[in-house]
Design an enzyme around this catalytic site. Structure first.
Site, PDB file in Angstrom:
ATOM      1  N   GLY A  46      79.165  59.126 -34.642  1.00 43.92           N
ATOM      2  CA  GLY A  46      78.882  60.185 -35.909  1.00 43.92           C
ATOM      3  C   GLY A  46      78.877  61.747 -35.546  1.00 43.92           C
ATOM      4  CD  GLN A  51      76.410  66.872 -34.490  1.00 44.97           C
ATOM      5  OE1 GLN A  51      76.781  65.837 -35.357  1.00 44.97           O
ATOM      6  NE2 GLN A  51      75.852  66.258 -33.423  1.00 44.97           N
ATOM      7  CB  CYS A  93      71.758  63.900 -31.585  1.00 43.22           C
ATOM      8  SG  CYS A  93      72.501  65.038 -32.315  1.00 43.22           S
ATOM      9  CG  LEU A  94      77.878  63.106 -29.731  1.00 40.33           C
ATOM     10  CD1 LEU A  94      79.082  63.227 -30.425  1.00 40.33           C
ATOM     11  CD2 LEU A  94      77.987  62.545 -28.462  1.00 40.33           C
ATOM     12  CG  HIS A 135      71.875  61.218 -36.381  1.00 42.94           C
ATOM     13  ND1 HIS A 135      71.180  60.641 -35.423  1.00 42.94           N
ATOM     14  CD2 HIS A 135      72.764  61.932 -36.113  1.00 42.94           C
ATOM     15  CE1 HIS A 135      71.434  61.662 -34.185  1.00 42.94           C
ATOM     16  NE2 HIS A 135      72.298  62.520 -34.972  1.00 42.94           N
ATOM     17  CD  GLU A 136      76.092  62.166 -37.499  1.00 39.95           C
ATOM     18  OE1 GLU A 136      76.118  63.489 -37.542  1.00 39.95           O
ATOM     19  OE2 GLU A 136      76.097  61.370 -36.585  1.00 39.95           O
ATOM     20  CG  HIS A 139      73.295  66.605 -37.541  1.00 38.44           C
ATOM     21  ND1 HIS A 139      72.764  67.391 -36.545  1.00 38.44           N
ATOM     22  CD2 HIS A 139      73.645  65.517 -37.010  1.00 38.44           C
ATOM     23  CE1 HIS A 139      72.829  66.684 -35.365  1.00 38.44           C
ATOM     24  NE2 HIS A 139      73.265  65.805 -35.625  1.00 38.44           N
TER      25      HIS A 139
HETATM   26 NI    NI Z   1      73.373  64.070 -34.330  1.00 37.82          NI
END
Ligand code: NI
Length: 168
Positions: A46, A51, A93-94, A135-136, A139
């Site tokens: 995701g 991000q 998380c990226l 989660h997304e 963000h």
């Molecule tokens: Ni994330």
């Protein structure tokens, strides 16, 4: 399509509240394609627009590497209408390299948003897909899993990050 640079904590763009999208135009559709490519290249399941440095309410999710039978989901202006149950899982998380934490989320969510074509969508999700969507969408509020983690693991990560940055 292009692979975009993924912003890492503590980049301030990750803390901004993402703005709702008004016009769904070619530029936005290109952003969505680039976000998908960036997510696949990472690889991740995701990605939210902040991000990649764009504070707009856009997310992409694809959990097909973990669970078969799910297509790529791209949602504009997503919101959670209903949340039920509870599930605990480990999340990463990226934007937070080398950080994972066990978090509790709703087990099932009903999400509303717009498709890249501007069509209203309602999506019922459970399990991993529900977790990824939550989660997304977090963000878009400027919320990271770091904020939901225990104080101890948060402090540990911040110390570790300081060491990593001063070493390199
Ligand atoms: Ni994330």
């Amino acid at each position: 399509m292009a692979v975009l640079q993924i912003r890492k904590y503590p980049d301030p763009v990750l803390r901004q509240k993402a703005q709702p999208v008004g016009d769904i135009d070619e530029a936005l559709r290109r952003l969505i394609q680039d976000m998908a490519e960036t997510m696949y290249a990472a690889p991740g399941i995701g990605l939210a627009a902040p991000q990649v440095g764009v504070p707009k309410q856009v997310i992409v999710v694809d959990i097909s590497t973990q669970e078969q039978g799910h297509p790529l989901i791209a949602l504009i202006n997503p919101e959670i209408l209903e949340a039920h149950g509870e599930v605990e899982s480990q999340e990463g998380c990226l934007s937070l390299p080398e950080f994972t934490t066990t978090l509790r989320r709703a087990q099932q969510v009903l999400v509303r948003g717009l498709s890249p074509e501007g069509k209203p969508l309602e999506l019922e999700a459970t399990g991993l897909l529900a977790i990824a969507l939550q989660h997304e969408i977090d963000h878009l509020q400027g919320t990271l899993i770091l904020d939901r983690a225990s104080l101890l693991s948060r402090e540990f990560y911040k110390k570790r990050l300081k060491k990593l940055t001063s070493a390199g």
